[in-house]
Design a protein around this motif. Structure first.
Motif, PDB file in Angstrom:
ATOM      1  N   THR A 141      -9.903  -4.873   5.423  1.00 10.99           N
ATOM      2  CA  THR A 141      -8.551  -4.337   5.575  1.00 10.99           C
ATOM      3  C   THR A 141      -8.440  -2.954   4.950  1.00 10.99           C
ATOM      4  O   THR A 141      -7.839  -2.033   5.519  1.00 10.99           O
ATOM      5  CB  THR A 141      -7.525  -5.285   4.929  1.00 10.99           C
ATOM      6  OG1 THR A 141      -7.425  -6.466   5.724  1.00 10.99           O
ATOM      7  CG2 THR A 141      -6.145  -4.647   4.839  1.00 10.99           C
ATOM      8  N   THR A 142      -9.025  -2.780   3.788  1.00 13.81           N
ATOM      9  CA  THR A 142      -9.026  -1.472   3.130  1.00 13.81           C
ATOM     10  C   THR A 142      -9.789  -0.455   3.960  1.00 13.81           C
ATOM     11  O   THR A 142      -9.348   0.686   4.135  1.00 13.81           O
ATOM     12  CB  THR A 142      -9.660  -1.589   1.734  1.00 13.81           C
ATOM     13  OG1 THR A 142      -8.984  -2.603   0.998  1.00 13.81           O
ATOM     14  CG2 THR A 142      -9.555  -0.279   0.975  1.00 13.81           C
ATOM     15  N   ILE A 170       2.849  -0.289   6.997  1.00 15.66           N
ATOM     16  CA  ILE A 170       1.753  -0.116   7.955  1.00 15.66           C
ATOM     17  C   ILE A 170       1.237  -1.495   8.355  1.00 15.66           C
ATOM     18  O   ILE A 170       0.853  -2.294   7.498  1.00 15.66           O
ATOM     19  CB  ILE A 170       0.616   0.710   7.340  1.00 15.66           C
ATOM     20  CG1 ILE A 170       1.133   2.071   6.869  1.00 15.66           C
ATOM     21  CG2 ILE A 170      -0.536   0.880   8.332  1.00 15.66           C
ATOM     22  CD1 ILE A 170       0.180   2.799   5.939  1.00 15.66           C
ATOM     23  N   GLN A 171       1.230  -1.763   9.651  1.00 15.08           N
ATOM     24  CA  GLN A 171       0.717  -3.044  10.155  1.00 15.08           C
ATOM     25  C   GLN A 171      -0.315  -2.712  11.230  1.00 15.08           C
ATOM     26  O   GLN A 171       0.026  -2.461  12.394  1.00 15.08           O
ATOM     27  CB  GLN A 171       1.862  -3.896  10.730  1.00 15.08           C
ATOM     28  CG  GLN A 171       1.486  -5.333  11.032  1.00 15.08           C
ATOM     29  CD  GLN A 171       1.550  -6.218   9.783  1.00 15.08           C
ATOM     30  OE1 GLN A 171       2.479  -6.123   9.000  1.00 15.08           O
ATOM     31  NE2 GLN A 171       0.550  -7.075   9.609  1.00 15.08           N
ATOM     32  N   PRO A 178       0.152  -6.486   5.678  1.00 16.83           N
ATOM     33  CA  PRO A 178       0.909  -5.233   5.728  1.00 16.83           C
ATOM     34  C   PRO A 178       0.561  -4.357   4.529  1.00 16.83           C
ATOM     35  O   PRO A 178       0.241  -4.861   3.454  1.00 16.83           O
ATOM     36  CB  PRO A 178       2.361  -5.710   5.687  1.00 16.83           C
ATOM     37  CG  PRO A 178       2.311  -7.044   5.008  1.00 16.83           C
ATOM     38  CD  PRO A 178       1.000  -7.657   5.393  1.00 16.83           C
ATOM     39  N   ILE A 179       0.633  -3.061   4.738  1.00 14.69           N
ATOM     40  CA  ILE A 179       0.258  -2.113   3.688  1.00 14.69           C
ATOM     41  C   ILE A 179       1.408  -1.146   3.456  1.00 14.69           C
ATOM     42  O   ILE A 179       1.919  -0.526   4.396  1.00 14.69           O
ATOM     43  CB  ILE A 179      -1.008  -1.312   4.087  1.00 14.69           C
ATOM     44  CG1 ILE A 179      -2.186  -2.253   4.375  1.00 14.69           C
ATOM     45  CG2 ILE A 179      -1.379  -0.312   2.996  1.00 14.69           C
ATOM     46  CD1 ILE A 179      -3.377  -1.546   4.992  1.00 14.69           C
ATOM     47  N   LYS A 180       1.826  -1.014   2.218  1.00 14.55           N
ATOM     48  CA  LYS A 180       2.779   0.034   1.873  1.00 14.55           C
ATOM     49  C   LYS A 180       2.017   1.361   1.784  1.00 14.55           C
ATOM     50  O   LYS A 180       0.922   1.405   1.219  1.00 14.55           O
ATOM     51  CB  LYS A 180       3.444  -0.267   0.528  1.00 14.55           C
ATOM     52  CG  LYS A 180       4.351  -1.492   0.536  1.00 14.55           C
ATOM     53  CD  LYS A 180       4.966  -1.690  -0.835  1.00 14.55           C
ATOM     54  CE  LYS A 180       5.891  -2.910  -0.861  1.00 14.55           C
ATOM     55  NZ  LYS A 180       6.473  -3.118  -2.203  1.00 14.55           N
ATOM     56  N   PRO A 181       2.562   2.448   2.302  1.00 19.63           N
ATOM     57  CA  PRO A 181       1.842   3.725   2.264  1.00 19.63           C
ATOM     58  C   PRO A 181       1.371   4.111   0.857  1.00 19.63           C
ATOM     59  O   PRO A 181       0.278   4.658   0.696  1.00 19.63           O
ATOM     60  CB  PRO A 181       2.863   4.724   2.817  1.00 19.63           C
ATOM     61  CG  PRO A 181       3.689   3.906   3.756  1.00 19.63           C
ATOM     62  CD  PRO A 181       3.816   2.556   3.091  1.00 19.63           C
ATOM     63  N   GLU A 182       2.184   3.803  -0.162  1.00 18.57           N
ATOM     64  CA  GLU A 182       1.768   4.172  -1.526  1.00 18.57           C
ATOM     65  C   GLU A 182       0.603   3.324  -2.029  1.00 18.57           C
ATOM     66  O   GLU A 182      -0.005   3.648  -3.057  1.00 18.57           O
ATOM     67  CB  GLU A 182       2.944   4.071  -2.499  1.00 18.57           C
ATOM     68  CG  GLU A 182       3.451   2.660  -2.750  1.00 18.57           C
ATOM     69  CD  GLU A 182       4.630   2.300  -1.874  1.00 18.57           C
ATOM     70  OE1 GLU A 182       5.447   1.454  -2.304  1.00 18.57           O
ATOM     71  OE2 GLU A 182       4.751   2.862  -0.761  1.00 18.57           O
ATOM     72  N   CYS A 386      -2.045 -14.793  -1.356  1.00 12.27           N
ATOM     73  CA  CYS A 386      -0.741 -15.460  -1.415  1.00 12.27           C
ATOM     74  C   CYS A 386      -0.162 -15.802  -0.045  1.00 12.27           C
ATOM     75  O   CYS A 386       0.452 -16.865   0.121  1.00 12.27           O
ATOM     76  CB  CYS A 386       0.254 -14.593  -2.180  1.00 12.27           C
ATOM     77  SG  CYS A 386      -0.188 -14.307  -3.902  1.00 12.27           S
ATOM     78  N   ASP A 387      -0.358 -14.920   0.940  1.00 13.08           N
ATOM     79  CA  ASP A 387       0.362 -15.067   2.211  1.00 13.08           C
ATOM     80  C   ASP A 387      -0.503 -15.528   3.377  1.00 13.08           C
ATOM     81  O   ASP A 387       0.021 -16.105   4.336  1.00 13.08           O
ATOM     82  CB  ASP A 387       1.027 -13.733   2.584  1.00 13.08           C
ATOM     83  CG  ASP A 387       2.008 -13.262   1.525  1.00 13.08           C
ATOM     84  OD1 ASP A 387       2.547 -14.118   0.795  1.00 13.08           O
ATOM     85  OD2 ASP A 387       2.213 -12.044   1.405  1.00 13.08           O
TER      86      ASP A 387
END
Length: 467
Positions: A141-142, A170-171, A178-182, A386-387
């Motif tokens: 994912t990274t 970001i999906q 999901p990824i937060k831009p920060e 977790c998800d």
């Protein structure tokens, strides 16, 4: 036919060196000669902590160093300075080293395997006409966000220097975290110049991965099926540590305290909370003391890795009288033989920063997590735990941004009282074992890669231009 000789180089950070060393040892076990490159500073640390090789193949592995371009007294924890120095100086030094090695006809480098964050090594190999492969030690994912850099720019999520322009989640695919831009891996630093320097590193990674014939990843489809579906050219060969039956890791920057294993032997099965935050996490004094009180309030045996430099306090970091109060059921050490600890039957759960190495070690041993991410991709890994895998819980912060002692106590009790977390963790453990055992997807990919390394070295012009 001459024995294949590969040069292996990680990015000079703890979380990169350990899995890359594990890959190198896999190759050596298959009769491939390996020259492993560290920066001069890391080389001294790693070789001083290196365990004696008990398998008798040490002559096939040589550890070599090259300068990182900084002066001996300069601060390697200044990430911006380190990255810029690496980008500016190490490619030329690496080319000279390879040319020196290749003066011996019977010892020539036949392939360079580089951490994707060391794209400069791929470029150096291309300049010299040597076969090339990329290795990614973190989650796919990274990596997917790195391979999507141009799309992120085109979509207005980041600018051309990597700085986030929006809070839009970001999906990359429906089933990926999901990824937060920060929280993009290069954007997680605190200052703009460091973000921009780190972004240069990942842009180089995205460019040079197209110059390789193989792109292997320390993960498995059982853990990250959506990410591998999105980028089918990425091949899972991991988790590499899942097949390390003796759990003898190499590449550590700190001396392991193995006396904790005897202490674990004295604890009941599935009773001990293991707490470790990797090589990078730093706590302020308030948060550190809340963690200490939370462990005390849990009233359970605990093994806590308190790495040197984890707090800014050099003395008296613990609450007054704390060490005496927890002495009967708590053990605090500076660095652990983590893979052996996590495999110990007395461990009940893992309070972790969710670095990818720690995440893999936890899931490989069927353990539930309490997630405390600190930086970058650790937030993606927490989402998995977790998800998606549903093998752990996160902590909630109070209004001041602190995870309180009561929150820690509450989440420990909730995790350990619900057997579902352990059951799901054991199920994932079994799936990972099937992937890395003979006949599994990761094992097949690794075997095919090793066979490719053993093939007669081909001229560079015969190789494909991209994946």
């Amino acid at each position: 036919m001459a024995r294949p000789h590969v040069l292996v180089i990680p990015f000079p950070a703890q979380g990169h060196v350990i899995p890359t060393m594990e890959l190198a040892q896999r190759l050596v076990k298959q009769g491939i000669k390996v020259t492993f490159i560290n920066t001069e500073v890391n080389h001294k640390i790693v070789t001083s902590n290196l365990q004696v090789d008990k398998d008798g193949f040490g002559d096939l592995m040589q550890m070599v160093s090259i300068p990182d371009g900084l002066e001996p007294w300069e601060d390697r924890s200044d990430v911006r300075k380190l990255i810029l120095s690496i980008l500016q100086t190490m490619s030329g030094k690496l080319e000279k080293l390879i040319e020196t090695i290749n003066t011996e006809d019977s010892n020539k480098i036949t392939c360079v395997i580089a951490d994707a964050c060391m794209g400069l090594a791929i470029q150096a190999a291309a300049n010299l006409g040597i076969r090339r492969a990329c290795f990614w030690p973190a989650s796919v994912t990274t990596l997917a966000s790195t391979l999507s850099i141009h799309k992120l720019i085109d979509d207005g999520i980041i600018n051309k220097n990597g700085l986030p322009l929006t809070d839009q989640i970001i999906q990359l695919s429906e089933t990926m975290p999901p990824i937060k831009p920060e929280n993009l891996v290069w954007a997680a630093f605190q200052d703009v110049p460091t973000i921009e320097a780190a972004f240069q590193l990942f842009v180089k990674a995205e460019e040079t991965c197209k110059m390789t014939e193989w792109f292997i990843c320390n993960s498995t489809t059982e853990l990250e099926s959506a990410a591998f579906s999105l980028y089918p050219q990425l091949l899972p060969i991991g988790p590499l540590l899942a097949t390390n039956r003796l759990a003898n890791q190499t590449g550590h920057f700190w001396q392991e305290d193995s006396t904790c294993l005897a202490w674990l032997d004295q604890q009941p099965p599935s009773s001990v909370i293991y707490i470790a935050f990797g090589s990078f996490t730093i706590f302020n004094q308030t948060q550190f003391q809340e963690l200490a009180f939370g462990l005390e309030l849990s009233n359970k045996p605990f093994l806590w890795v308190m790495r040197p430099g984890m707090t800014k306090e050099t003395t008296d970091a613990y609450p007054d009288g704390y060490i005496e109060r927890v002495r009967s059921h708590g053990r605090i050490i500076s660095w652990a033989p983590q893979q052996k600890v996590l495999a110990h039957p007395s461990i009940a759960c893992f309070i972790s920063h969710c670095g990818w190495n720690s995440t893999l070690e936890g899931v490989t041993n069927g353990l539930p997590f309490l997630c405390w991410p600190y930086f970058g991709d650790q937030f993606h890994n927490k989402t998995y735990i977790c998800d998606i895998w549903k093998t752990g819980l996160g902590f909630n912060k109070d209004e001041a941004g602190i995870i309180t002692r009561e929150e820690i106590k509450s989440k420990v009790e909730l995790l350990l009282s619900d057997k579902t977390f352990r059951e799901k963790a054991l199920d994932i453990k079994d799936k990972i074992r099937s992937a890395v055992n003979e006949g599994g997807c990761s094992q097949k990919n690794l075997n095919n890669f090793i066979e490719w390394l053993k093939e007669k070295n081909t001229d560079d012009k015969d190789q494909p231009d991209s994946l």
